[in-house]
Design an enzyme around this catalytic site. Structure first.
Site, PDB file in Angstrom:
ATOM      1  N   TYR B 288      -0.076   4.396   4.568  1.00 28.59           N
ATOM      2  CA  TYR B 288       0.028   3.170   3.781  1.00 28.59           C
ATOM      3  C   TYR B 288      -0.613   3.399   2.418  1.00 28.59           C
ATOM      4  O   TYR B 288      -1.828   3.564   2.302  1.00 28.59           O
ATOM      5  CB  TYR B 288      -0.678   2.055   4.531  1.00 28.59           C
ATOM      6  N   TYR B 338       7.623  -1.465  -1.885  1.00 22.29           N
ATOM      7  CA  TYR B 338       6.463  -1.983  -1.147  1.00 22.29           C
ATOM      8  C   TYR B 338       6.884  -3.182  -0.320  1.00 22.29           C
ATOM      9  O   TYR B 338       6.941  -4.304  -0.804  1.00 22.29           O
ATOM     10  CB  TYR B 338       5.361  -2.383  -2.130  1.00 22.29           C
TER      11      TYR B 338
END
Lengths: 144, 386
Positions: B288, B338
């Site tokens: 991430y 994202y």
């Protein structure tokens, strides 16, 4: 003259308080920085809250933490045209005599080159709507 | 007998720069991704009987009405925010393992209107014990995590060149992907010339803000054998976290050693134990990457290098496509899009199907991490070794 960080504009900040944070703001109103420590096992904790995470006691005492120094910091600069305050320096402040507390606060009145991890700090205050908020300057920064 | 869960379908909308997916609504995006995932699996929407959501969640009633899902036996939302993205797979795994549901649709989506995630610390309602970010002038997670990045530099000597390498590597990978939003390769000189936004972070260290939706279908590995795609099993999944990490950058009072981590060690321990593998067995890592330094800290937490050595490790080229542990061959949040961790799950599945755009040859195990954020944090190890 070297760049100095701006003070955060706290003129619109109405600090919410509850029973567990009130003593902090009461101290601040008198120009005193007080931090919560467990009345039973003597561990400091942050933020102020109803239980000691070490022994779960609710006894709390408030103490002046002594010296302060920079644990980490960032220099925030707005992008051109962005609706953000001018260059300012949010920092994490640690207290060698109050292990376990890191306070988020702005560094002010200090040339950028003097702002370093480990730098000793002086306490200052900034006025919010309903409270005095602690800010810090680097103690005796080297003159430019 | 306990059913081993497998991901059998993936679906995604195109990725849009923040605010440009209108006039589609968020639920329209969710519907498109969901129908695509079901079709990819070779199933019908009427086969779905469970829903697992990421982040703040969605309305199960609305989704079942809208898509014509006849009946659900399971619906749940991960407790965490950014830290919980891989947690949708954990929820789905639990539903399949226990027999509660037969086919779970996992959904993650975001559509940003007036309120930007990047300034979320400034936008949240102030609370008595959360007023400090506002008082200090911290407006967003990137500014907050700059404090962690600087401390890591101070303690371990990590250099900006390492942050740059995370970004350059991500951009290189994204350059071959038609759907990626930042595809132009970046040079170290251009990175270093970029003004700081939150020193030591410049604009390139911040992820994109994207609109989009992704969905995944999870069913049993046994049933997966009869479906359209090569199954990808959930070899391990976890939602975990320690008190020492707590609310992460909404707290900042972690013990010293934890402050300069990404808070993922409890997740890593559980994942490796459950999957029965070591870091050296992981072929590709989907980490991430909301902010570039946190990739370096996760490499340390997940055991790909020693604590404090993440900087030199990435500078050695280790995370490139031909490195010892390729990281985010899809370009990640920094360069592709994202959608809060969901694109990482998609890439893990494509790598293990062997159809990724930047395919890691012979990949058998993929690690997916949720964001370094308030606990529970999450992760999963996926595998094509049934």
């Amino acid at each position: 003259m070297e760049e100095m960080p701006a003070r955060p504009d706290l003129s619109t900040l109405d600090v919410p308080m509850d029973a567990w944070t009130q003593p902090f703001w009461d101290g601040a109103a008198q120009g005193k920085l007080l931090l919560p420590r467990c009345g039973k096992c003597r561990h400091f904790r942050w933020p102020p809250g109803p239980f000691c995470p070490h022994c779960q006691s609710q006894q709390t005492e408030w103490l002046a933490p002594g010296t302060a120094r920079i644990y980490s910091f960032t220099v925030v600069r707005a992008r051109a045209g962005a609706d953000q305050p001018p260059m300012h320096v949010p920092a994490l402040v640690e207290f060698p005599e109050a292990d376990g507390v890191r306070l988020l606060a702005a560094i002010v009145d200090t040339p950028l080159s003097a702002i370093r991890i480990g730098a000793a700090l002086n306490l200052e205050w900034s006025q919010a709507i309903n409270a005095m908020v602690p800010v810090f300057s680097v103690a005796a920064p080297a003159t430019i | 007998m306990m059913q081993r869960p497998a991901i059998v379908g993936i679906g995604a909308t195109p990725y849009y720069f923040r605010g440009t997916s209108a006039p589609q609504t968020l639920y329209e995006l969710i519907g498109k991704a969901s129908l695509a995932a079901v079709a990819d699996a070779g199933l019908k929407i009427t086969d779905i009987d469970g829903l697992a959501f990421y982040a703040s969640g969605f309305e199960p009633g609305l989704i079942t009405e809208m898509l014509g899902i006849p009946e659900i036996n399971f619906a749940s939302t991960v407790a965490a925010q950014g830290g919980g993205s891989a947690g949708v797979l954990d929820l789905a795994a639990m539903a399949i393992e226990t027999g509660r549901a037969k086919a779970v649709l996992c959904i993650g989506a975001c559509q940003q209107g007036g309120r930007r995630y990047g300034l979320s610390l400034a936008n949240i309602a102030l609370t008595p014990d959360g007023v400090w970010s506002r008082a200090a002038g911290l407006a967003g997670p990137g500014q907050a995590l700059a404090l962690v990045a600087r401390r890591h530099m101070h303690v371990y000597g990590t250099r900006r060149e390492a942050f740059a390498e995370v970004v350059l590597s991500s951009r290189q990978s994204a350059s071959t992907r038609p759907g990626a939003l930042r595809r132009t390769p970046l040079t170290l000189d251009a990175y270093m010339a970029e003004p700081m936004l939150a020193d030591p972070l410049c604009r390139f260290d911040f992820c994109l803000e994207t609109d989009g939706a992704l969905a995944f279908v999870v069913t049993s590995a046994e049933r997966a054998r009869d479906l359209a795609q090569r199954p990808v099993t959930i070899a391990a999944s976890a939602q975990a976290g320690s008190r020492d990490w707590g609310r992460a950058f909404f707290w900042f009072n972690m013990p010293d050693a934890v402050f300069t981590s990404a808070g993922a060690e409890p997740v890593a321990r559980r994942l490796y134990a459950q999957a029965g593998i070591d870091p050296k067995d992981v072929d590709v890592a989907l980490l991430y990457d909301h902010f570039s330094p946190l990739v370096i800290l996760q490499l340390e937490d997940y055991g790909f290098c020693a604590r404090g050595e993440g900087g030199p490790f990435v500078e050695s080229g280790a995370i490139r496509l031909d490195g010892s542990i390729p990281v985010n061959p899809h370009g990640g949040h920094l360069s592709e899009a994202y959608v809060i961790g969901m694109t990482h799950i998609r890439e893990a599945v494509e790598q293990l199907r062997g159809v990724a755009v930047n395919q890691i040859e012979g990949a058998e195990f993929a690690l997916v991490s949720g964001g370094p954020a308030p606990i529970p944090m999450s992760g999963a190890i996926l595998s094509n070794q049934l």
